[in-house]
Design a protein around this motif. Structure first.
Motif, short mmCIF file in Angstrom:
data_model
loop_
_atom_site.label_atom_id
_atom_site.label_comp_id
_atom_site.label_asym_id
_atom_site.label_seq_id
_atom_site.Cartn_x
_atom_site.Cartn_y
_atom_site.Cartn_z
N ARG A 1 0.78 1.17 -10.51
CA ARG A 1 0.02 0.16 -11.25
C ARG A 1 0.49 -1.25 -10.89
NH1 ARG A 1 -4.59 0.21 -12.54
NH2 ARG A 1 -4.55 -1.80 -11.50
N PHE A 2 1.80 -1.42 -10.77
CA PHE A 2 2.35 -2.72 -10.39
C PHE A 2 1.82 -3.16 -9.03
CE2 PHE A 2 5.85 -4.55 -7.77
CZ PHE A 2 5.83 -5.83 -8.28
N LEU A 3 1.81 -2.24 -8.06
CA LEU A 3 1.32 -2.58 -6.73
C LEU A 3 -0.18 -2.84 -6.74
CD1 LEU A 3 3.40 -0.08 -4.58
CD2 LEU A 3 3.68 -2.56 -4.72
N ALA A 4 -0.92 -2.06 -7.52
CA ALA A 4 -2.37 -2.28 -7.62
C ALA A 4 -2.65 -3.65 -8.21
CB ALA A 4 -3.01 -1.18 -8.47
N ASP A 5 -1.88 -4.03 -9.22
CA ASP A 5 -2.06 -5.36 -9.83
C ASP A 5 -1.71 -6.46 -8.84
OD1 ASP A 5 -2.87 -4.23 -12.21
OD2 ASP A 5 -0.91 -4.42 -13.19
N SER A 6 -0.68 -6.22 -8.01
CA SER A 6 -0.30 -7.21 -7.01
C SER A 6 -1.42 -7.41 -5.99
CB SER A 6 0.98 -6.77 -6.29
OG SER A 6 2.06 -6.69 -7.20
N ARG A 7 -2.00 -6.30 -5.54
CA ARG A 7 -3.11 -6.40 -4.59
C ARG A 7 -4.33 -7.06 -5.23
NH1 ARG A 7 -1.35 -1.10 -3.65
NH2 ARG A 7 -3.20 -0.23 -4.65
N LEU A 8 -4.57 -6.75 -6.51
CA LEU A 8 -5.71 -7.32 -7.21
C LEU A 8 -5.57 -8.84 -7.35
CD1 LEU A 8 -8.37 -6.51 -8.53
CD2 LEU A 8 -7.14 -6.28 -10.70
N ALA A 9 -4.34 -9.30 -7.52
CA ALA A 9 -4.12 -10.75 -7.60
C ALA A 9 -4.54 -11.42 -6.30
CB ALA A 9 -2.65 -11.04 -7.90
N VAL B 1 -10.69 -3.89 1.07
CA VAL B 1 -10.85 -2.48 1.45
C VAL B 1 -10.59 -2.31 2.94
CG1 VAL B 1 -12.56 -0.65 1.77
CG2 VAL B 1 -12.39 -1.80 -0.43
N VAL B 2 -11.09 -3.24 3.75
CA VAL B 2 -10.86 -3.18 5.19
C VAL B 2 -9.36 -3.32 5.49
CG1 VAL B 2 -11.28 -4.30 7.42
CG2 VAL B 2 -13.16 -4.02 5.79
N SER B 3 -8.72 -4.30 4.89
CA SER B 3 -7.30 -4.54 5.18
C SER B 3 -6.43 -3.38 4.71
CB SER B 3 -6.83 -5.86 4.56
OG SER B 3 -6.78 -5.76 3.15
N GLU B 4 -6.72 -2.84 3.53
CA GLU B 4 -5.92 -1.73 3.01
C GLU B 4 -6.18 -0.45 3.80
OE1 GLU B 4 -6.90 -1.71 -1.15
OE2 GLU B 4 -6.12 -3.74 -1.41
N GLY B 5 -7.42 -0.25 4.24
CA GLY B 5 -7.70 0.89 5.09
C GLY B 5 -6.98 0.79 6.41
N ASN B 6 -6.96 -0.41 6.98
CA ASN B 6 -6.22 -0.61 8.23
C ASN B 6 -4.73 -0.35 8.04
OD1 ASN B 6 -8.19 -1.12 10.11
ND2 ASN B 6 -8.06 -3.35 9.99
N ALA B 7 -4.21 -0.70 6.86
CA ALA B 7 -2.80 -0.46 6.58
C ALA B 7 -2.48 1.03 6.61
CB ALA B 7 -2.41 -1.05 5.23
N VAL C 1 0.84 -1.20 0.00
CA VAL C 1 0.00 0.00 0.00
C VAL C 1 0.87 1.25 0.00
CG1 VAL C 1 -1.70 1.34 1.30
CG2 VAL C 1 -1.95 -1.13 1.13
N GLN C 2 1.85 1.30 0.92
CA GLN C 2 2.65 2.51 1.06
C GLN C 2 3.71 2.68 -0.03
OE1 GLN C 2 1.50 1.30 4.93
NE2 GLN C 2 3.62 1.82 5.36
N GLY C 3 4.13 1.58 -0.62
CA GLY C 3 5.25 1.64 -1.56
C GLY C 3 5.03 2.56 -2.73
N GLY C 4 3.78 2.71 -3.19
CA GLY C 4 3.52 3.52 -4.38
C GLY C 4 2.69 4.75 -4.14
N LEU C 5 2.45 5.11 -2.89
CA LEU C 5 1.57 6.24 -2.62
C LEU C 5 2.12 7.55 -3.16
CD1 LEU C 5 0.27 5.56 1.01
CD2 LEU C 5 -0.93 5.24 -1.15
N ALA C 6 3.44 7.69 -3.16
CA ALA C 6 4.03 8.96 -3.61
C ALA C 6 4.56 8.89 -5.03
CB ALA C 6 5.18 9.35 -2.66
#
Length: 221
Positions: A124-132, A165-171, A109-114
């Protein structure tokens, strides 16, 4: 064919673990090559030879993170009921987000925020990883629908998205300083929305293990 360069004089896995922590704390954009090589204990030529450029190193770091720090996600999928899968994942996720020996929050989550490049490749890479991960959970929940463990009108993809959404929000909140107990309280509320057919849920109790681990209890009807 002759082998170019001298043999590596460092532990590549240990160096990668240190790169994971730098990316985790600083994000992709915030982590400079100087930060990375200093933490890894190697010079730039050695980094390029072993891991490629910064983006390739980041991909390797995320894969390493998924293998080690997110093993609990794969273990949760093996739980016998859909409710137990979700409860196990969310509870273990809170523990991982708040480990005292690791940065708070989640690298994925944090790796690509900035990340602000024109292509947004890292985000996009991180979003795809989370989507997997979301797709893997949706497949497990779809099986639960087929087996009658979840109501037949359950949308497994929507339910999987809700869990993520819950897990990423908690992150995000963990990275901002939310306590482990506060995040478990969020999970308590989130689990009320999860259908269950007589499954066992995990109720968080700060009185157990000094508030470090959840306690399993049978939910009331």
């Amino acid at each position: 064919m002759a082998v170019r360069g001298r043999p590596r004089g460092f532990d590549a896995e240990a160096a990668l673990d240190r790169a994971v922590e730098v990316f985790w704390r600083q994000g992709y954009e915030g982590a400079s090559l100087a930060d990375l090589t200093e933490a890894m204990g190697i010079n730039r030529p050695s980094m390029y030879a072993a891991f490629g450029n910064k983006e390739e190193l980041f991909h390797r770091a995320v894969a390493r993170y998924a293998e080690a720090d997110m093993a609990y996600a794969r273990e949760a999928l093996a739980e016998p009921t859909a409710y137990a899968v979700i409860a196990s994942f969310l509870r273990a996720n809170v523990e991982a987000l708040t480990r005292p020996d690791r940065p708070s929050g989640c690298l994925s989550v944090q790796g690509g925020l900035a990340e602000g490049g024109e292509s947004g490749r890292i985000a996009r890479f991180l979003a795809d990883s989370r989507l997997a991960g979301e797709h893997a959970l949706a497949q497990r929940l779809a099986r639960a629908v087929e087996e009658g463990d979840l109501p037949e009108d359950t949308d497994p993809h929507a339910l999987a998205r809700y869990v993520m959404v819950v897990s990423e929000g908690n992150a995000v909140h963990a990275a901002a300083g939310a306590t482990r107990a506060a995040l478990h309280a969020t999970v308590d509320i989130a689990l009320r929305a999860v259908p269950r057919h007589g499954a066992t849920g995990a109720a968080y109790s700060p009185e157990t293990d000094g508030g470090q681990t959840p306690v399993v209890s049978t939910p009331s009807a």
